[in-house]
Write a protein that holds these residues in place. Sequence first.
Motif, mmCIF file in Angstrom:
data_model
loop_
_atom_site.group_PDB
_atom_site.id
_atom_site.type_symbol
_atom_site.label_atom_id
_atom_site.label_comp_id
_atom_site.label_asym_id
_atom_site.label_seq_id
_atom_site.Cartn_x
_atom_site.Cartn_y
_atom_site.Cartn_z
ATOM 1 N N LEU A 61 0.952 -1.155 -0.195
ATOM 2 C CA LEU A 61 -0.179 0.006 -0.221
ATOM 3 C C LEU A 61 0.986 1.135 -0.170
ATOM 4 O O LEU A 61 1.772 1.395 0.739
ATOM 5 C CB LEU A 61 -1.043 -0.306 1.278
ATOM 6 C CG LEU A 61 -1.708 1.235 1.576
ATOM 7 C CD1 LEU A 61 -2.555 1.546 0.302
ATOM 8 C CD2 LEU A 61 -2.365 1.173 2.776
ATOM 9 N N ALA A 62 0.698 2.272 -1.006
ATOM 10 C CA ALA A 62 1.503 3.259 -1.065
ATOM 11 C C ALA A 62 0.498 4.563 -0.958
ATOM 12 O O ALA A 62 -0.684 4.693 -1.878
ATOM 13 C CB ALA A 62 2.211 3.278 -2.467
ATOM 14 N N GLY A 63 1.148 5.688 -0.142
ATOM 15 C CA GLY A 63 0.127 6.659 -0.219
ATOM 16 C C GLY A 63 0.715 7.895 0.674
ATOM 17 O O GLY A 63 1.385 7.590 1.489
ATOM 18 N N TYR A 64 0.480 9.061 0.277
ATOM 19 C CA TYR A 64 1.189 10.295 0.871
ATOM 20 C C TYR A 64 0.722 10.210 2.115
ATOM 21 O O TYR A 64 -0.571 9.951 2.544
ATOM 22 C CB TYR A 64 0.871 11.755 -0.115
ATOM 23 C CG TYR A 64 1.588 12.694 0.343
ATOM 24 C CD1 TYR A 64 2.881 12.820 -0.137
ATOM 25 C CD2 TYR A 64 0.964 13.517 1.059
ATOM 26 C CE1 TYR A 64 3.660 14.342 0.620
ATOM 27 C CE2 TYR A 64 1.526 15.017 1.444
ATOM 28 C CZ TYR A 64 2.923 15.162 0.987
ATOM 29 O OH TYR A 64 3.377 16.338 1.559
ATOM 30 N N PRO A 65 1.371 10.936 3.174
ATOM 31 C CA PRO A 65 0.767 10.973 4.572
ATOM 32 C C PRO A 65 -0.374 11.789 4.566
ATOM 33 O O PRO A 65 -0.940 12.572 3.653
ATOM 34 C CB PRO A 65 1.821 11.998 5.296
ATOM 35 C CG PRO A 65 3.058 11.543 4.696
ATOM 36 C CD PRO A 65 2.794 11.424 2.919
ATOM 37 N N LYS A 66 -1.486 11.302 5.486
ATOM 38 C CA LYS A 66 -2.657 11.701 5.507
ATOM 39 C C LYS A 66 -3.714 11.676 4.494
ATOM 40 O O LYS A 66 -4.530 12.528 4.325
ATOM 41 C CB LYS A 66 -2.567 13.328 6.104
ATOM 42 C CG LYS A 66 -1.840 13.468 7.136
ATOM 43 C CD LYS A 66 -1.937 12.574 8.309
ATOM 44 C CE LYS A 66 -3.569 12.819 8.975
ATOM 45 N NZ LYS A 66 -3.798 11.848 10.042
ATOM 46 N N THR A 67 -3.391 10.834 3.767
ATOM 47 C CA THR A 67 -4.163 10.511 2.676
ATOM 48 C C THR A 67 -5.237 9.424 3.056
ATOM 49 O O THR A 67 -6.136 8.933 2.152
ATOM 50 C CB THR A 67 -3.758 10.243 1.334
ATOM 51 O OG1 THR A 67 -2.640 8.926 1.447
ATOM 52 C CG2 THR A 67 -2.904 11.376 0.628
ATOM 53 N N GLY A 68 -5.072 8.786 4.123
ATOM 54 C CA GLY A 68 -5.912 7.679 4.481
ATOM 55 C C GLY A 68 -5.308 6.270 4.789
ATOM 56 O O GLY A 68 -5.785 5.334 4.885
ATOM 57 N N THR A 69 -3.720 6.467 4.693
ATOM 58 C CA THR A 69 -3.094 4.886 4.673
ATOM 59 C C THR A 69 -3.352 4.292 6.243
ATOM 60 O O THR A 69 -3.363 2.866 6.165
ATOM 61 C CB THR A 69 -1.634 5.150 4.675
ATOM 62 O OG1 THR A 69 -1.133 6.306 5.330
ATOM 63 C CG2 THR A 69 -1.184 5.610 3.136
ATOM 64 N N ASN A 70 -3.781 5.013 7.373
ATOM 65 C CA ASN A 70 -4.053 4.185 8.386
ATOM 66 C C ASN A 70 -5.076 3.265 8.339
ATOM 67 O O ASN A 70 -5.117 2.188 8.935
ATOM 68 C CB ASN A 70 -3.798 5.148 9.631
ATOM 69 C CG ASN A 70 -2.207 5.361 10.145
ATOM 70 O OD1 ASN A 70 -1.567 4.594 10.575
ATOM 71 N ND2 ASN A 70 -1.912 6.709 9.862
ATOM 72 N N TRP A 71 -6.139 4.169 7.901
ATOM 73 C CA TRP A 71 -7.328 3.619 7.603
ATOM 74 C C TRP A 71 -7.387 2.560 6.817
ATOM 75 O O TRP A 71 -7.821 1.332 6.882
ATOM 76 C CB TRP A 71 -8.414 4.572 7.221
ATOM 77 C CG TRP A 71 -9.830 4.059 6.848
ATOM 78 C CD1 TRP A 71 -10.706 3.402 7.660
ATOM 79 C CD2 TRP A 71 -10.783 4.801 5.939
ATOM 80 N NE1 TRP A 71 -11.613 3.171 7.137
ATOM 81 C CE2 TRP A 71 -11.680 3.969 6.131
ATOM 82 C CE3 TRP A 71 -10.609 5.645 4.831
ATOM 83 C CZ2 TRP A 71 -13.133 3.884 5.145
ATOM 84 C CZ3 TRP A 71 -11.645 5.800 3.892
ATOM 85 C CH2 TRP A 71 -12.710 4.982 3.988
ATOM 86 N N LEU A 72 -6.936 2.638 5.450
ATOM 87 C CA LEU A 72 -6.761 1.732 4.493
ATOM 88 C C LEU A 72 -6.034 0.345 4.791
ATOM 89 O O LEU A 72 -6.045 -0.773 4.453
ATOM 90 C CB LEU A 72 -6.403 2.211 3.190
ATOM 91 C CG LEU A 72 -6.366 1.261 1.901
ATOM 92 C CD1 LEU A 72 -7.976 0.692 1.704
ATOM 93 C CD2 LEU A 72 -6.290 2.065 0.660
ATOM 94 N N GLY A 73 -4.857 0.769 5.607
ATOM 95 C CA GLY A 73 -4.053 -0.442 5.978
ATOM 96 C C GLY A 73 -4.612 -1.195 6.942
ATOM 97 O O GLY A 73 -4.260 -2.456 6.697
ATOM 98 N N GLU A 74 -5.559 -0.755 7.624
ATOM 99 C CA GLU A 74 -6.285 -1.693 8.756
ATOM 100 C C GLU A 74 -7.222 -2.425 8.028
ATOM 101 O O GLU A 74 -7.390 -3.576 8.086
ATOM 102 C CB GLU A 74 -6.946 -0.847 9.603
ATOM 103 C CG GLU A 74 -7.402 -1.443 10.726
ATOM 104 C CD GLU A 74 -6.501 -2.274 11.642
ATOM 105 O OE1 GLU A 74 -6.851 -3.573 11.908
ATOM 106 O OE2 GLU A 74 -5.249 -1.989 11.900
#
Length: 315
Positions: A61-74
């Motif tokens: 999963l790749a995403g710039y900070p604060k694009t929702g990576t914590n949410w999508l990672g979960e």
Amino acid sequence: MSRNRERVIETVENVFSQSEKIAPEDMMFSYKGVLYPAVLSSPETLEALKSFETRSDDVILAGYPKTGTNWLGEIMRELESTDAKYTEEEMKERINAEKKLETFSRLEFGDPGIYERMKKLPSRRIIVTHLPPPLLPPSILQSKAKILVLVRNPKDTAVSYYHFYNSMPVLPSFSSWDEYFAAFMNGKVTWGSYIHHLVEWNKYIDDERIMMISYEELKEDQILGMKRIAAFFRFNLCEEDFIRIAQMTTFQAMKEKSKETHGKFGDILFRKGVVGNWRDLFSKAQNEEMDQKFEDCLGGTKLAAKMKYDMYCKA
């Protein structure tokens, strides 16, 4: 929620403790012209990253900070583990292996020895990164591993990152939104320019190993978004699985459990999780500047169409 809550909370507390001893001017370092938080990484780590060995079954999963990576990672962890149907013993093995990493779950974080330790993680590894393609290890883009790229409208990303910056002990605060906005637009924030990040990923939009998904489409219909992700990674889940995971991973559900899953970091990490919050801070001139920058760099591209800029970023 988190597979290894104790590790996350312990790491957060250690990082926050270290940051108290660092002067604001020493909180960041520059690597290839881009800023990074000194307490979480180092030039030596980013050099060592070049030798990282990707596995063909890695879930990236790749995403710039604060694009929702914590949410999508979960969400991705829930989708992957549901598909894999790990036994209790297998899950325990994975948790113990993750604990030995001694760092946050971001590819670019940790000491230079992190990549040797990552070789001991059982497959499938879920790898999350904020890096754009030019700074990823060559093996990621050359392997058969599939990459999910998360994007978010740049105005909401800017606002979310502003609040994060001014709440995060490991980063120097900005005195005002206007000061921050100038830095954001000029790439003088950690992980550099978000627009540049999008431009680089747009080059890969037709690559069959790479899927682009937007924060906004996940907010519109999370279950549909999860089904698309599952199909891309060839995860096999039933309708009840998607409903269960959606209920577990709503922003509100994760926010309510954030103290338990992330400790002190929870309040910083989970703020509003909404679309359109940029209207509270952007001035008319800043709106026009962002619109022009996006048009100049990404106007007419497939990624711009994917992001529905006119729908989410026009006043």
